[in-house]
Motif scaffolding. Structure first.
Motif, PDB file in Angstrom:
ATOM      1  N   ALA A 418      10.442 -73.968  56.466  1.00 15.22           N
ATOM      2  CA  ALA A 418       9.068 -74.211  56.919  1.00 15.22           C
ATOM      3  C   ALA A 418       8.171 -74.511  55.724  1.00 15.22           C
ATOM      4  CB  ALA A 418       8.538 -72.998  57.681  1.00 15.22           C
ATOM      5  N   SER A 419       7.091 -75.237  55.979  1.00 12.89           N
ATOM      6  CA  SER A 419       6.213 -75.640  54.876  1.00 12.89           C
ATOM      7  C   SER A 419       5.193 -74.571  54.509  1.00 12.89           C
ATOM      8  CB  SER A 419       5.483 -76.940  55.238  1.00 12.89           C
ATOM      9  OG  SER A 419       4.725 -76.776  56.421  1.00 12.89           O
ATOM     10  N   LYS A 420       5.004 -73.580  55.375  1.00 13.08           N
ATOM     11  CA  LYS A 420       4.078 -72.491  55.093  1.00 13.08           C
ATOM     12  C   LYS A 420       4.439 -71.290  55.965  1.00 13.08           C
ATOM     13  CE  LYS A 420       0.428 -73.301  58.526  1.00 13.08           C
ATOM     14  NZ  LYS A 420       0.545 -71.954  59.139  1.00 13.08           N
ATOM     15  N   PRO A 421       3.981 -70.096  55.586  1.00 12.27           N
ATOM     16  CA  PRO A 421       4.211 -68.941  56.458  1.00 12.27           C
ATOM     17  C   PRO A 421       3.438 -69.082  57.769  1.00 12.27           C
ATOM     18  CG  PRO A 421       3.577 -68.243  54.240  1.00 12.27           C
ATOM     19  CD  PRO A 421       3.316 -69.709  54.327  1.00 12.27           C
ATOM     20  N   TYR A 422       4.056 -68.659  58.863  1.00 15.18           N
ATOM     21  CA  TYR A 422       3.377 -68.678  60.159  1.00 15.18           C
ATOM     22  C   TYR A 422       2.641 -67.353  60.356  1.00 15.18           C
ATOM     23  CZ  TYR A 422       4.984 -73.188  61.734  1.00 15.18           C
ATOM     24  OH  TYR A 422       5.160 -74.545  61.873  1.00 15.18           O
ATOM     25  N   ALA A 423       1.638 -67.152  59.507  1.00 14.12           N
ATOM     26  CA  ALA A 423       0.808 -65.944  59.559  1.00 14.12           C
ATOM     27  C   ALA A 423      -0.445 -66.242  60.361  1.00 14.12           C
ATOM     28  CB  ALA A 423       0.439 -65.491  58.145  1.00 14.12           C
ATOM     29  N   ALA A 424      -0.894 -65.260  61.136  1.00 16.55           N
ATOM     30  CA  ALA A 424      -2.094 -65.456  61.950  1.00 16.55           C
ATOM     31  C   ALA A 424      -2.765 -64.115  62.186  1.00 16.55           C
ATOM     32  CB  ALA A 424      -1.739 -66.111  63.283  1.00 16.55           C
ATOM     33  N   SER A 425      -4.059 -64.172  62.397  1.00 16.71           N
ATOM     34  CA  SER A 425      -4.834 -62.973  62.714  1.00 16.71           C
ATOM     35  C   SER A 425      -4.818 -62.733  64.223  1.00 16.71           C
ATOM     36  CB  SER A 425      -6.269 -63.138  62.221  1.00 16.71           C
ATOM     37  OG  SER A 425      -6.925 -64.149  62.971  1.00 16.71           O
ATOM     38  N   GLY A 426      -5.563 -61.721  64.651  1.00 16.78           N
ATOM     39  CA  GLY A 426      -5.622 -61.391  66.067  1.00 16.78           C
ATOM     40  C   GLY A 426      -6.255 -62.467  66.922  1.00 16.78           C
ATOM     41  N   SER A 427      -7.038 -63.344  66.313  1.00 14.60           N
ATOM     42  CA  SER A 427      -7.714 -64.374  67.107  1.00 14.60           C
ATOM     43  C   SER A 427      -6.706 -65.325  67.753  1.00 14.60           C
ATOM     44  CB  SER A 427      -8.697 -65.158  66.234  1.00 14.60           C
ATOM     45  OG  SER A 427      -8.016 -65.818  65.180  1.00 14.60           O
ATOM     46  N   TYR A 428      -5.582 -65.593  67.087  1.00 13.89           N
ATOM     47  CA  TYR A 428      -4.570 -66.461  67.684  1.00 13.89           C
ATOM     48  C   TYR A 428      -3.991 -65.808  68.935  1.00 13.89           C
ATOM     49  CZ  TYR A 428      -0.293 -69.009  68.591  1.00 13.89           C
ATOM     50  OH  TYR A 428       0.691 -69.721  69.220  1.00 13.89           O
ATOM     51  N   ILE A 429      -3.638 -64.543  68.840  1.00 13.78           N
ATOM     52  CA  ILE A 429      -3.049 -63.841  69.985  1.00 13.78           C
ATOM     53  C   ILE A 429      -4.056 -63.763  71.124  1.00 13.78           C
ATOM     54  CG2 ILE A 429      -2.064 -61.638  70.757  1.00 13.78           C
ATOM     55  CD1 ILE A 429      -1.071 -61.283  67.825  1.00 13.78           C
ATOM     56  N   ASN A 430      -5.303 -63.546  70.779  1.00 17.01           N
ATOM     57  CA  ASN A 430      -6.353 -63.491  71.797  1.00 17.01           C
ATOM     58  C   ASN A 430      -6.523 -64.837  72.493  1.00 17.01           C
ATOM     59  OD1 ASN A 430      -8.471 -62.233  73.250  1.00 17.01           O
ATOM     60  ND2 ASN A 430      -9.981 -63.094  71.847  1.00 17.01           N
ATOM     61  N   LYS A 431      -6.373 -65.908  71.735  1.00 13.25           N
ATOM     62  CA  LYS A 431      -6.514 -67.254  72.301  1.00 13.25           C
ATOM     63  C   LYS A 431      -5.368 -67.598  73.235  1.00 13.25           C
ATOM     64  CE  LYS A 431      -6.511 -72.136  70.938  1.00 13.25           C
ATOM     65  NZ  LYS A 431      -6.404 -73.101  69.806  1.00 13.25           N
ATOM     66  N   MET A 432      -4.154 -67.217  72.852  1.00 11.39           N
ATOM     67  CA  MET A 432      -2.971 -67.678  73.572  1.00 11.39           C
ATOM     68  C   MET A 432      -2.428 -66.666  74.570  1.00 11.39           C
ATOM     69  SD  MET A 432      -2.878 -70.674  72.529  1.00 11.39           S
ATOM     70  CE  MET A 432      -1.549 -71.030  73.681  1.00 11.39           C
ATOM     71  N   SER A 433      -3.137 -65.556  74.785  1.00 14.79           N
ATOM     72  CA  SER A 433      -2.636 -64.551  75.711  1.00 14.79           C
ATOM     73  C   SER A 433      -3.790 -63.823  76.385  1.00 14.79           C
ATOM     74  CB  SER A 433      -1.776 -63.528  74.953  1.00 14.79           C
ATOM     75  OG  SER A 433      -2.582 -62.597  74.253  1.00 14.79           O
ATOM     76  N   ASP A 434      -3.414 -62.971  77.350  1.00 13.59           N
ATOM     77  CA  ASP A 434      -4.398 -62.052  77.915  1.00 13.59           C
ATOM     78  C   ASP A 434      -4.116 -60.618  77.468  1.00 13.59           C
ATOM     79  OD1 ASP A 434      -2.121 -61.372  79.343  1.00 13.59           O
ATOM     80  OD2 ASP A 434      -3.024 -61.607  81.328  1.00 13.59           O
TER      81      ASP A 434
END
Length: 510
Positions: A418-434
């Motif tokens: 991969a070209s970069k780490p797939y790191a994300a904050s809580g905002s990603y989880i909040n966007k893509m889930s309930d």
């Protein structure tokens, strides 16, 4: 008479070791302690593999083939491939051993020693069920500064003429991933996954698993996996008919209580041989041409098989055995108990661990952006994370699991895959889930006891790996944001992260 060994992930009549099989040959299949316990596989995974093996042996016998099948609880079971081959040779007088190369490096190394260990010739054939040979992948990779799936995928599309027009890709674009990130809408009517009814063979296997593997992870019941080719084809047909059209839109979405979503749930069938990858691709392509599914859904599904599945296998065989030792971030933290129990206040982690325990399945965003993202941010030991992913999922074999975890999830290979780490904050989880709505933590709070741990752990991950990541061209924007933080903010991130990780390591409920 030849002895033809069939492994538990080679349940296909088209496997190379059976390409010239005679009714006079002996086909050997065996359920082995060595394979069932080298990691403590999920109970459902063991039941699936053993039941599928027994059904495959039954079908071979029905076609008139001579099958020697060694059950797990056979009192004479040696527990190893070499032991069972030696026994079969002694009993049946075969003059050659024929087998297809295994999908794991540890087994290939062992099998390559057999010509010296056995009294007969050993023919170790290529696994031709894949769409790119290891030699072709090595040729593609040779001389490239970076190995990126997207460019490999385009060549595979051209090679197999999949979703291609005369002038290029159908629709004018190679990749429709940007259209496949819709938020989960309220009231989505998600069709259930395919459910087979366990027959007598499967029920016998389930009883064996319950008796022999009581301390293994996971729920054995309910069990509804396909265990024959006919059932696997029915599962594929059901996906094409009921879920493919929405797969693209919602492939990244996560909904509490909906573990299956619009995914295909056929990876385990392809990986053990019940389904052929090209037939899955062609059925999806036909659905597009028939107007039954949109291009973004079909292309996204095909990319996972023709692109990603073939790419990670290529990386595995190109880079092993050294690839397994990679630990780019020198992550050392032990895997916390919450990965086994789901006992955590983080609702996203609780949902994904619980569903993994129940189903031996989680879809790719749950694996990557929740379970894997947390492992990355928390600095968990790659060996322990790899072992967890290998044992908990029914579709996991090392060739597919290791590159996905060490390369995609943990960036432990430093950028090979991969070209970069797939790191994300809580905002990603909040966007893509309930998930966040019923969580003890708040995704909009950045620091303090109510803050989503993914928020401060994300920035802490960047800060402690500054020297290894700042020069990455895809990380510049985030490091600029980190640089703009004042000392008070940075200290709060550090303090919250230390507090959380200390509590997690002390096995407190975090």
């Amino acid at each position: 008479m030849k002895l033809r060994l069939i492994l538990g992930d080679q349940l296909s009549l088209s496997i190379s070791s059976l390409s010239d099989v005679s009714k006079d040959d002996l086909i050997l299949m065996c359920e082995l302690r060595q394979e069932a316990t080298y990691v403590k596989h999920h109970k459902k995974k063991i039941a699936f593999v053993f039941s599928a093996m027994r059904h495959f042996a039954r079908d071979l016998r029905a076609q008139g083939f001579n099958v020697r099948y060694v059950a797990y609880d056979d009192p004479d079971n040696s527990g190893s491939f070499l032991g069972e081959v030696e026994t079969a040779l002694d009993l049946h007088g075969c003059d050659e051993v024929v087998l297809t190369k295994p999908g794991e490096h540890r087994l290939l190394t062992a099998f390559q020693d057999w010509p010296d260990a056995l009294s007969v010739p050993v023919a170790l054939r290529e696994d031709d069920r894949f769409l790119c040979t290891t030699e072709d992948f090595a040729q593609w990779a040779d001389g490239r500064k970076q190995l990126r799936m997207e460019y490999f995928y385009r060549e595979m599309r051209r090679k197999y003429a999949i979703l291609m027009d005369v002038d290029g890709p159908v629709g004018g674009k190679w990749n429709y991933d940007s259209e496949n990130r819709k938020k989960p809408e309220k009231g989505l009517d998600v069709p259930d996954t395919y459910r087979a009814v366990p027959d007598e063979i499967t029920r016998e296997v389930m009883a064996l698993v319950e008796a022999q593997f009581p301390d293994h992870f996971g729920d054995l019941s309910p069990f509804h996996f396909a265990v024959t080719r006919e059932q696997a084809l029915a599962a594929l047909d059901e996906f094409i008919a009921r879920r493919l059209r929405f797969f693209g839109d919602y492939q990244d979405a996560m909904i509490e209580g909906e573990p299956w979503m619009y995914h295909s749930h056929i990876g385990l069938y392809m990986n053990c041989g019940l389904l052929n990858p090209l037939e899955c691709i062609e059925r999806a392509e036909a659905a597009f041409h028939d107007g039954a599914a949109p291009l973004n859904a079909v292309e996204g599904f095909i990319r996972q098989i023709l692109g990603w599945r073939e790419f990670v296998r290529g990386i595995y065989w190109l880079k092993m055995p050294d690839y397994k030792e990679n630990n780019f971030f020198d992550a050392q933290r032990p895997l916390p108990s919450l990965y086994w129990t789901g006992d955590t206040q983080m609702n996203c982690m609780r949902q994904c661990v619980t569903e993994t325990k129940q189903n031996a399945y989680a879809h790719h965003i749950q694996r990557l952006m929740v379970l894997g993202n947390f492992a990355l941010l928390a600095g968990l030991d790659p060996d322990e994370v790899n072992e967890w992913y290998l044992l908990v999922y029914a579709d996991a074999y090392e060739w597919v699991e290791l590159p996905n975890v060490s390369g995609m999830i943990l960036f432990a290979d430093g950028g090979v895959l991969a070209s970069k780490p797939y790191a994300a904050s809580g905002s990603y989880i909040n966007k893509m889930s309930d998930y966040c709505g019923s969580c003890a933590y708040k995704p909009t709070v950045k620091n303090g006891p109510k803050a989503c741990p993914f928020n401060y752990l994300y920035w802490d991950f960047l800060a402690r790996n500054d020297g290894k990541l700042r020069s990455n061209p895809r990380m510049g924007f985030m490091f600029n944001s980190l640089d703009r933080m004042n000392d008070e903010k940075r200290q709060a991130i550090h303090d919250d992260s230390r507090r959380f990780l200390k509590a997690m390591q002390a096995d407190e409920k975090v």
